[in-house]
Design an enzyme around this catalytic site. Structure first.
Site, mmCIF file in Angstrom:
data_model
loop_
_atom_site.group_PDB
_atom_site.id
_atom_site.type_symbol
_atom_site.label_atom_id
_atom_site.label_comp_id
_atom_site.label_asym_id
_atom_site.label_seq_id
_atom_site.Cartn_x
_atom_site.Cartn_y
_atom_site.Cartn_z
ATOM 1 N N ASN A 63 0.862 -1.181 0.000
ATOM 2 C CA ASN A 63 0.000 0.000 0.000
ATOM 3 C C ASN A 63 0.898 1.231 0.000
ATOM 4 O OD1 ASN A 63 -1.784 2.037 0.436
ATOM 5 N ND2 ASN A 63 -2.425 1.395 2.488
ATOM 6 N N TRP A 64 0.983 1.853 -1.158
ATOM 7 C CA TRP A 64 1.906 2.989 -1.300
ATOM 8 C C TRP A 64 1.346 4.307 -0.753
ATOM 9 C CZ3 TRP A 64 5.460 3.266 -6.218
ATOM 10 C CH2 TRP A 64 6.407 2.239 -6.123
ATOM 11 N N LYS A 65 0.060 4.298 -0.405
ATOM 12 C CA LYS A 65 -0.572 5.518 0.110
ATOM 13 C C LYS A 65 -0.314 6.693 -0.849
ATOM 14 C CE LYS A 65 -0.250 3.456 4.601
ATOM 15 N NZ LYS A 65 -0.172 3.563 6.043
ATOM 16 N N HIS A 77 -9.617 1.302 4.904
ATOM 17 C CA HIS A 77 -8.356 1.637 5.567
ATOM 18 C C HIS A 77 -8.592 2.723 6.619
ATOM 19 C CE1 HIS A 77 -4.262 2.861 6.308
ATOM 20 N NE2 HIS A 77 -3.875 1.726 5.766
ATOM 21 N N GLU A 96 -6.971 5.215 7.481
ATOM 22 C CA GLU A 96 -6.717 6.600 7.064
ATOM 23 C C GLU A 96 -7.927 7.173 6.324
ATOM 24 O OE1 GLU A 96 -2.968 5.722 5.223
ATOM 25 O OE2 GLU A 96 -2.092 5.449 7.207
ATOM 26 N N GLU A 129 -5.622 -4.365 10.777
ATOM 27 C CA GLU A 129 -4.609 -3.330 10.965
ATOM 28 C C GLU A 129 -4.939 -2.507 12.214
ATOM 29 O OE1 GLU A 129 -2.468 -2.305 7.009
ATOM 30 O OE2 GLU A 129 -4.199 -1.019 7.176
ATOM 31 N N GLY A 174 2.398 2.785 10.881
ATOM 32 C CA GLY A 174 3.424 3.819 10.746
ATOM 33 C C GLY A 174 4.101 4.233 12.048
ATOM 34 N N SER A 203 3.252 -1.519 10.588
ATOM 35 C CA SER A 203 4.687 -1.506 10.879
ATOM 36 C C SER A 203 5.422 -2.805 10.548
ATOM 37 C CB SER A 203 4.916 -1.148 12.349
ATOM 38 O OG SER A 203 4.494 0.179 12.596
ATOM 39 N N GLY A 257 2.844 -0.921 4.354
ATOM 40 C CA GLY A 257 2.865 0.484 3.955
ATOM 41 C C GLY A 257 4.288 0.926 3.662
ATOM 42 N N GLY A 258 4.851 1.704 4.579
ATOM 43 C CA GLY A 258 6.172 2.317 4.404
ATOM 44 C C GLY A 258 7.223 1.420 3.763
HETATM 45 P P1 13P Z 1 2.927 0.795 7.677
HETATM 46 O O1 13P Z 1 3.446 -0.525 7.173
HETATM 47 O O2 13P Z 1 3.660 1.975 7.135
HETATM 48 O O3 13P Z 1 2.786 0.790 9.166
HETATM 49 O O4 13P Z 1 1.441 0.957 7.094
HETATM 50 C C1 13P Z 1 0.550 -0.072 7.247
HETATM 51 C C2 13P Z 1 -0.642 0.216 6.435
HETATM 52 O O5 13P Z 1 -1.374 1.159 6.686
HETATM 53 C C3 13P Z 1 -0.898 -0.652 5.279
HETATM 54 O O6 13P Z 1 -2.174 -0.460 4.772
#
Ligand code: 13P
Length: 245
Positions: free
Chosen positions: A6-8, A94, A96, A163, A169, A206, A227-228
């Site tokens: 997930n590149w956001k 998600h 966010e 999640e 994050g 994370s 994510g990251g």
């Molecule tokens: P991180 O891996 O950056 O914590 O993000 C997780 C995430 O939100 C994946 O959808």
């Protein structure tokens, strides 16, 4: 095992070559059963679809508008449009986007319109820190799943992603034993209340090359939503390799 990137809101038109090494990895027989899905921003979705056309990598979007038809929704994109550019997956629910106003009901509508377009839905849910502190984790998750899946058909096209919001994050993660219990509870709840024989449940929050070995000991997990670390091909490959070995 699924490894979903997930590149956001990261990634530009130049980011496409960062996936070259991941494409090479998928050609090795050892990773035959590894399912890799990239979910870049809308603006480069089609570019990613074209780039991965002859590979085993699939592409997904990160959200959509709930309306299945075209409409006067400035700045929005629906599931039909996402399908049209060749994406096969979509992340919905998600945290966010929940934070930006997505209610369980809206998520339910998004799930329905996406499944209607034959997209595979990566359905996210998870508790906030305050809810966890009040021992409401399971209650919160059950409600999110229950309303999210209300009157949903084609349940087998849904992949679940637990999640915990406080873990996204932050570098903070659950103890393995706690996560295992959590996943087992979620799995039982889904099996009992929805007609899905063997629901796939992923973990997100994370995930990185350092903690992946420990996470991958949890046999109930069907993969990871990353994510990251997924934006860095070296880290992403490291995560995949370590969890397969
Ligand atoms: P991180 O891996 O950056 O914590 O993000 C997780 C995430 O939100 C994946 O959808």
């Amino acid at each position: 095992m699924y490894f979903i990137a997930n590149w956001k809101m990261f990634g530009s038109t130049n980011s496409i070559n960062t996936i070259n090494k991941v494409i090479s990895l998928t050609k090795l027989s050892k990773f035959r059963n590894t399912k890799i899905v990239y979910c870049p921003p809308y603006t480069i979705l089609e570019k990613f679809v074209k780039k991965t056309k002859k590979t085993k990598i699939k592409i997904g979007a990160q959200n959509c508008h709930y309306d299945k038809n075209f409409g006067a929704y400035t700045g929005s994109i629906n599931a039909m449009m996402i399908k049209q550019v060749g994406a096969k997956f979509i992340i919905l629910g998600h945290s966010e986007n929940r934070e930006n106003g997505d209610t369980d009901h809206i998520i339910n509508l998004k799930i329905k319109s996406s499944l209607n377009e034959n997209l595979k839905v990566i359905f996210c849910f998870g508790e906030k820190l305050s809810e966890r502190r009040q021992n409401k984790t399971y209650e919160v998750i059950k409600k999110q799943i229950k309303i999210g899946l209300k009157n949903v058909k084609r349940l087998n096209n849904i992949i679940f992603a637990y999640e915990p919001v406080w873990s996204i994050g932050t570098g903070k993660i659950l103890k393995n034993t706690d996560l295992e219990i959590q996943i087992s509870k979620i799995k039982s709840y889904i099996k009992k209340n929805f007609k899905i024989k063997n629901p796939k449940i992923l973990y997100g929050g994370s995930v990185n090359p350092k903690n992946i070995r420990s996470f991958s000991k949890i046999k109930l997990l069907g993969g990871f939503l990353i994510g990251g670390a997924s934006q860095n091909p070296k880290k992403f490959i490291d995560i995949i390799k370590k969890s397969i070995n």
